[in-house]
Design a protein around this motif. Structure first.
Motif: not given
Length: 310
Positions: A57-64, A66-70, A72-81
């Motif tokens: 996720l970091r290599e794809l450029g997501l910030d910390l 967004a990664i924390r929410r993924v 914690a299952e507050e956000l799906s990988v698809a939604q974050a992407a």
């Protein structure tokens, strides 16, 4: 297989630096599974998979955040992407604009002042761009009884710089923004507007006359292509035909007085920057750019100067 790994083990297994893994752990993204007797952090297989996801996720450029929410299952990988892709779209548009400005600066050899202007006008919103055009029209036609149809046409020809403009479109917008703020150009167009207002006050027939413009342009362009010198006797037939078209459209007849009036009108209208203004909007809006009228006006002006009377 061992069930627990140290930070050094994770570093060797994943190829990530120890300090990066420790940072993720300290930030709460990769909490240790356990502690050794010496209070060193230990991680299980699930933590290894978690770390692989964090790295991806970091290599794809997501910030910390967004990664924390993924995690914690507050956000799906698809939604974050999807959210990150949208953010990247904005960044890409900004980068393309910056690239176009830098290329324009390189071509023009711009100084710092011009660079600042170019960067500022490219960042304008669509409403701000349209306001710039409306201000120009207000300055040039305000308070004059000019050609209402022409003024409305100009107001309708607004520049719509796309979200992902080409370099040519950005260049055209920068040039247009410079043009509509050029006091000499504003004064020149206002003189044209004042001439239209005087003709209107004198009972002149106003309008856009697209058909007349096209027929005159095509006839004179053909003469130019055929090598007909406007100062030569061979130009008489073309000139007589063109003047007759003008006279018919404006409900008058060909005469020395009318040719003198037409000559004044053409000289006033022969402002290359006015045509350039229209062409720049065509480029920005990705509209077809019509053949130029300046050579047509110049040919007619010379022909009328040589033959002021029928």
């Amino acid at each position: 297989m061992r069930e627990h790994y140290s930070i050094g083990d994770l570093a060797r297994r994943t190829g990530l630096p120890v300090r990066t893994i420790r940072f993720y752990s300290d930030a709460g993204l990769l909490p240790p599974t356990d502690r050794s007797s010496a209070n060193h952090r230990r991680y299980d297989v699930a933590a290894v998979a978690r770390l692989d996801l964090i790295r991806t996720l970091r290599e794809l450029g997501l910030d910390l955040g967004a990664i924390r929410r993924v995690l914690a299952e507050e956000l799906s990988v698809a939604q974050a992407a999807a959210a990150h892709a949208d953010a990247l779209d904005v960044q890409i548009r900004i980068l393309r604009l910056r690239r176009a400005v830098l290329r324009a600066v390189a071509r023009r050899g711009s100084d710092p002042k011009e660079l600042e202007f170019m960067h500022r006008v490219v960042q304008l919103s669509e409403d701000e761009r349209h306001r710039l055009i409306n201000d120009f029209i207000d300055k040039t036609f305000g308070g004059l009884e000019a050609n209402d149809d022409f003024v409305e046409l100009l107001r309708s020809m607004r520049p719509y710089l796309p979200d992902e403009p080409t370099t040519a479109q950005v260049d055209a917008w920068i040039e247009l923004a410079e043009l509509v703020q050029d006091e000499d150009f504003i004064a020149s167009v206002r003189r044209m507007a004042a001439h239209q207002a005087a003709e209107r006050a004198d009972g002149g027939r106003m309008g856009l006359h697209h058909e007349l413009t096209i027929k005159v342009r095509d006839r004179v362009t053909a003469a130019i292509a055929a090598g007909v010198d406007p100062a030569s006797p061979a130009a008489s037939e073309v000139l007589d035909e063109v003047v007759a078209r003008y006279a018919e459209t404006f409900q008058t007849s060909d005469s020395a007085a009318y040719r003198a009036k037409l000559l004044t009108r053409l000289r006033t209208a022969n402002e290359p920057r006015t045509e350039r203004y229209v062409h720049l909007i065509d480029i920005i809006n990705d509209w077809p750019v019509p053949p130029p009228l300046a050579p047509v006006f110049e040919w007619l002006i010379t022909a009328l100067e040589e033959r002021p009377a029928i």
